[in-house]
Write an enzyme that holds these catalytic residues in place. Structure first.
Site, PDB file in Angstrom:
ATOM      1  N   GLN A  86     -35.275  26.145   3.438  1.00  0.00           N
ATOM      2  CA  GLN A  86     -34.875  27.088   2.312  1.00  0.00           C
ATOM      3  C   GLN A  86     -35.254  28.328   2.667  1.00  0.00           C
ATOM      4  O   GLN A  86     -36.456  28.745   3.083  1.00  0.00           O
ATOM      5  CB  GLN A  86     -35.443  26.412   1.041  1.00  0.00           C
ATOM      6  N   ASP A 112     -26.373  23.866   6.365  1.00  0.00           N
ATOM      7  CA  ASP A 112     -26.145  25.318   6.005  1.00  0.00           C
ATOM      8  C   ASP A 112     -25.102  25.880   6.743  1.00  0.00           C
ATOM      9  O   ASP A 112     -24.760  27.128   6.346  1.00  0.00           O
ATOM     10  CB  ASP A 112     -27.488  25.793   5.958  1.00  0.00           C
ATOM     11  N   LYS A 159     -31.141  21.315  -6.043  1.00  0.00           N
ATOM     12  CA  LYS A 159     -30.488  20.826  -5.049  1.00  0.00           C
ATOM     13  C   LYS A 159     -31.020  19.218  -4.792  1.00  0.00           C
ATOM     14  O   LYS A 159     -30.273  18.318  -4.568  1.00  0.00           O
ATOM     15  CB  LYS A 159     -30.846  21.268  -3.547  1.00  0.00           C
TER      16      LYS A 159
END
Ligand code: NAP
Length: 311
Positions: free
Chosen positions: A98, A124, A54
């Protein structure tokens, strides 16, 4: 192999290319690039790889992405303090925590942390505000993997309107949002899970079958209507030689990869399904790269919305 390959890796490249000009325009107008803060707690090896990818993709696209690392011994309060700092930061438009968080933080920690992220920076799409907006068909930031799946269907010319779509999996991250997106596009959607009866027959009635199960090669040819579109979301690391030999013939390049690396990544869909499906995503190189591309897209979207005052 008879099914058409739905090449997620190529589409991800294209999407990132399309983002580059918009990112450059944002940077020129605001005097700073869109910013993404990634929070990583603990040392889960898969998370390390995901986060590295990422950061790399973000940097290549002209975003500013920085990593906020916490030890595996971090408390929930420590993680929430980092999230609060990123919420308040003028330079961060997106925040990604994460998953998974260290198990010591407890089962509910992840939702507590996702709930603490400013919904306008929730790239997200896990915050309840963003989930609720998706349910109501007025989405703002939507989970990256499901958005990638829809974009791949659209740009590959797969008809969604009126199709019967079966989704195996009902997670908050993949199954539920992809089912909602398909429904909003006028697919008739069946959502299956571990308690579904007659799973193979249900799946075999699908025009579009999305597998988000987390079990290597779970979807075998009897789950698939001939000519159906199959989207394989699964990412399963297989480190056992017998399984690799069962799934791939002796001359398959996957066998060579396994011999070199000691493990390979396998989707939720059995390779024999290539002979039945009409179109299908490979693993790797299918849905995975799209998830990262749409993380970058969501970060830019959040940045543009914040700077235009429409948050
Ligand atoms: P998850 O939270 O573990 O959910 C798995 C779902 O599969 C659950 O709804 C579960 O049912 C269902 N399931 C499990 N066993 C089943 C069975 N025997 N029959 C029918 N349904 C069954 O997983 P996830 O986070 O959605 O991820 C799914 C897969 O996608 C994983 O391999 C993950 O690594 C991968 N993934 C890939 C990406 C990407 O970028 N490509 C992104 C996210 C996830 P219950 O609800 O009844 O337990």
């Amino acid at each position: 192999m008879s099914a058409r390959i739905l090449d997620g890796a190529a589409l991800a490249k294209q999407v990132k290319l399309e983002l580059r000009d918009r990112i450059a325009a944002f940077t020129a107008a605001q005097g700073r690039p869109p910013g993404l803060g990634i929070v990583l707690a603990g040392d889960d090896p898969s998370s390390e790889i995901y986060v590295r990818n990422k950061l790399k993709s973000a940097g290549e696209s002209g975003l500013r992405a920085d990593l906020h690392r916490l030890p595996g011994s971090a408390s929930l309060a420590d993680v929430l303090a980092v999230v609060a700092a990123l919420n308040a930061s003028p330079d961060h438009d997106g925040i990604l925590v994460q998953s998974p968080l260290p198990p010591g933080l407890g089962k509910t920690a992840e939702q507590v942390v996702f709930d603490a992220v400013d919904p306008a920076k929730d790239v997200d799409g896990f915050h309840p505000d963003n989930v609720g907006r998706l349910v109501q068909k007025r989405p703002r930031l939507v989970a990256c993997t499901p958005v990638g799946v829809m974009e791949l269907l659209d740009r590959s010319g797969v008809a969604v309107d009126g199709a019967h779509a079966v989704v195996i999996g009902r997670s908050d991250i993949v199954g539920k949002p992809v089912a909602l997106l398909l429904m909003h596009r006028n697919a008739t959607v069946t959502v299956c899970h571990s308690r579904t009866r007659g799973l193979a027959e249900l799946c075999a009635s699908a025009d579009i079958l999305v597998a988000a199960v987390g079990r290597a090669a779970f979807v075998t040819p009897e789950f698939v209507k001939p000519g159906a579109t199959v989207i394989d979301v699964g990412i399963n690391r297989v480190a056992d030689a017998a399984t690799v030999e069962r799934l791939y013939p002796a001359d398959s390049p996957r066998r060579g990869q396994f011999a070199r690396n000691g493990s390979i990544v396998v989707g939720d869909v059995h390779p024999a399904v290539w002979e039945v499906a009409g179109a299908m995503t490979p693993v790797p190189g299918g849905v995975g790269p799209l998830t990262i591309a749409f993380l970058l897209s969501n970060t830019l979207k959040a940045a543009e919305a914040r700077c235009s005052g429409s948050r």
